[in-house]
Design an enzyme around this catalytic site. Structure first.
Site, PDB file in Angstrom:
ATOM      1  N   ASP A 127      -7.601  -5.245  -5.149  1.00 19.32           N
ATOM      2  CA  ASP A 127      -6.744  -5.537  -3.998  1.00 19.32           C
ATOM      3  C   ASP A 127      -6.926  -6.967  -3.512  1.00 19.32           C
ATOM      4  OD1 ASP A 127      -4.884  -5.044  -1.891  1.00 19.32           O
ATOM      5  OD2 ASP A 127      -6.556  -4.813  -0.506  1.00 19.32           O
ATOM      6  N   ASN A 173      -0.919  -7.722  -3.791  1.00 21.23           N
ATOM      7  CA  ASN A 173      -1.503  -6.831  -4.791  1.00 21.23           C
ATOM      8  C   ASN A 173      -0.457  -5.933  -5.437  1.00 21.23           C
ATOM      9  OD1 ASN A 173      -1.768  -5.576  -1.937  1.00 21.23           O
ATOM     10  ND2 ASN A 173      -1.847  -3.804  -3.288  1.00 21.23           N
ATOM     11  N   GLU A 217       0.816  -1.213   0.000  1.00 25.46           N
ATOM     12  CA  GLU A 217       0.000   0.000   0.000  1.00 25.46           C
ATOM     13  C   GLU A 217       0.851   1.265   0.000  1.00 25.46           C
ATOM     14  OE1 GLU A 217      -2.398  -2.841  -0.275  1.00 25.46           O
ATOM     15  OE2 GLU A 217      -1.176  -2.923   1.544  1.00 25.46           O
TER      16      GLU A 217
END
Length: 632
Positions: free
Chosen positions: A326, A284, A200
């Site tokens: 995701d 991801n 992230e």
């Protein structure tokens, strides 16, 4: 340096195995001893199955609490204790304390290790400050018996299993670039494998293997980039039976986006000693906004099979090319031998976040089965299983739920599953008695709005807001606990849950399956039918994994409770009040152009807050180990 606290109590009582044999040779023998729990997932194959049967489906209803232990730490407690001979090792989320508890002395603290870490690592941990525990390394050439702990700040430390003293430690990443760590290490041979978290924030995923003797690097393999960085051979590394070709990862990214491409490796790992292969999945791609990263984004969302000695990839399979939701691919790989179409197959079974359960040949990487394990899954109509097709092995994306097709700043509604997947990291169990898999699942859908975001090292690189809620037209809850037939791709039975079943499962030879719930219940069900046989409300929500062991001729069941993790982030981070949630939403809106180090909680974490807000009516924070046994 960490602080060591040693209590005056009885000796450790470890079995000392002499000689220069590799640790995994000893671990292979130790994992056969059902009286102990020597690996985070029970064995190298991630079965989470125990041969102990003193507790069985006829008497499990008589279970009682034998003893408890408070960890002294709040936030989410994932993973579970290790039990080696007469010692139990218990860990916590940040600050990643490890306790050695003497089972011969009423669980007295033999030693306590508390690393000194900068709390600035907390905001870069997505989502919650969890840790899945240490791994045990028996005595080997050049080192004593050790616990290997991967700390939140990426420090890897080897602790003397008897004293808790540091044997060696190394740095596996750079928190300044938002690299963090949450996963349990994998000890094999004379090595230990460590992953990394932080997709992230645009962290480039990798696994690194260190020598158990001194912490030196044996090999390192990245998830994205040039072939030499990834340890792939363009002619010999196979994908669905074909060579991957030169620079296949580079060709699937625009420009140098692969450098911040995610594909982090924060999940579970498996090892097949006979094939000498390590298996794991990558997470991801970064950013969550698919419009910003055209291409398949290889090799995020990929299962890797690597040579344990060299790291060279034998085969790989990308489950979700150009991920738009995701759907990290880091969930555990379960290694089993299954009879499929009349032939015994060395299989790998994987329950992916994307809602598809895969059965593969773990020797060759052949895809044998790919089926939805929650009927609510709607982003894909299924995986192309035609070997002669140009899209063989790819999921067919339903355009109505494609965040890429709908475009930036468009809120795509009703996508199932939500970003936390049909199953997150909570591990499933496999019973060789039934040849069934017992899977704690999420039954959650989402609205997903991607937006443009720029990369700055150490700053959030999410680029989407999400909101989550129970799957519509169903039982109204947010979870199911299922039994799965990996040979047929069918749900055998399913137990609806009000909230996600976020605790790892345990199957036993006593024909009982155990799992924990976010409300805090330890549940025991019949392995054949799913009929509930027992439940007990522990002090906090369970996101830990149920374990079992035997001591002095008596079988025990152990589980960590301590609500948190992504599903419990609202409670864990204090985000459940309307005022607090509104403040986070405002911060996210204001921070789209300039990243805030806390904004990842608002974007990646806050989406779960609304759907799980009801948890506050059932449980509260608190880390407690609860141990159960039958009455004398």
């Amino acid at each position: 340096m960490g602080r060591i606290v040693t209590a005056l109590c009885a000796g450790l009582g470890l079995v000392i195995l002499m000689g220069p044999a590799f640790s995994n040779e000893k671990l292979i023998e130790m994992e056969k001893n059902a009286k102990e729990w020597v690996m985070p997932t029970g064995n190298y194959a991630n079965h989470r199955f125990s041969e102990l049967d003193q507790i069985n489906k006829d008497n499990v209803g008589d279970l009682q609490v034998a003893w408890t232990f408070s960890t002294g730490v709040l936030r989410g407690h994932e993973g579970g204790p290790l039990v080696i001979n007469d010692m139990m090792y218990v860990h916590t989320p940040f600050p990643n304390i490890v306790y050695a508890l003497d089972l011969n002395n009423d669980g007295a603290i033999k030693w306590k290790y508390e690393p000194v870490q900068d709390s600035s690592v907390i905001p870069i941990m997505c989502c919650d400050t969890v840790n899945r525990g240490p791994a045990y390394a028996p005595e080997g050439e050049g080192h004593p018996a050790m616990l290997i702990l991967s700390q939140a700040d990426t420090t890897v430390v080897a602790l003397n299993a008897e004293t808790g003293e540091e044997v060696w430690k190394v740095k596996n990443g750079d928190p300044g670039k938002a690299e963090s760590a949450t996963s349990a290490p994998l000890v094999y041979k004379d090595k230990v494998l460590i992953g990394v978290s932080g997709a992230e924030f645009g962290v480039r995923g990798r696994v690194t293997v260190y020598s158990l003797a001194d912490g030196s690097v044996a090999w390192k393999a990245f998830s994205t980039g040039p072939d030499e960085d990834m340890l792939v051979d363009p002619e010999k590394t196979m994908a669905l039976g074909k060579p991957i070709g030169k620079d296949s990862s580079l060709q699937s990214w625009e420009g140098d986006q692969w450098k911040t491409g995610g594909g982090t490796t924060w999940g579970w790992y498996a090892y097949d000693p006979d094939l000498n292969l390590i298996y794991y999945g990558t997470g991801n791609p970064s950013t969550w906004n698919p419009n910003q990263r055209p291409g398949d984004n290889k090799y995020s969302m990929t299962i890797f099979a690597r040579d344990a000695d060299t790291g060279m990839a034998k085969w790989l399979y990308q489950m979700t090319p150009h991920d738009e939701w995701d759907y990290d691919g880091v969930n555990e790989m379960i290694l089993v031998d299954l009879e499929i179409d009349g032939e015994m197959v060395k299989a790998l079974v994987h329950f992916d976040r994307n809602g598809i359960a895969y059965t593969m040949n773990r020797e060759t990487g052949e895809l044998l089965l790919a089926k939805k394990y929650d009927p609510a899954v709607n982003w894909t109509s299924g995986v192309d299983m035609d070997k002669d097709s140009e899209t063989y092995g790819r999921p067919t994306v339903v355009s109505d739920y494609s965040t890429d097709a709908q475009g930036e700043d468009t809120n795509v509604e009703g996508i199932c599953p939500a970003a936390l997947g049909t199953k997150d990291q909570q591990p499933a169990a496999y019973s060789p008695k039934t040849q069934m898999f017992y899977v704690p699942t999420n039954h959650v859908c989402m609205d997903y709005e991607p937006f443009r975001v720029s990369y700055t090292a150490g700053q959030p690189y999410v680029g989407a807001t999400v909101s989550m809620y129970p799957a519509p037209d169903s039982h109204g809850g947010m979870g199911n606990f299922i039994a799965w037939d990996a040979r047929k791709g069918e749900i055998v039975w399913s137990i609806p849950e009000q909230f996600s079943a976020w605790g790892g499962a345990l199957a036993t030879a006593g024909d009982v399956v155990f799992y924990g719930t976010l409300e805090g219940y330890l549940k025991a069900v019949d392995i054949e039918t799913g009929k509930e046989l027992y439940r007990f409300k522990t002090p906090s929500g369970i996101i830990g994994n149920v374990n079992t062991y035997e001591h002095d001729g008596k079988q025990y069941i152990a589980v960590l409770s301590g609500v948190g993790g992504w599903a419990g982030i609202g409670l864990a981070a204090g985000l459940l009040s309307p005022e607090t949630a509104a403040g986070w939403h405002e911060a996210v809106d204001q921070g789209r152009e300039q990243g805030d180090t806390e904004a990842q909680v608002g974007t990646a974490g806050l989406g779960a807050v609304g759907g799980y807000s009801g948890l506050a009516n059932f449980t509260n924070l608190g880390g407690v180990l609860t141990v159960f046994a039958l009455p004398d």
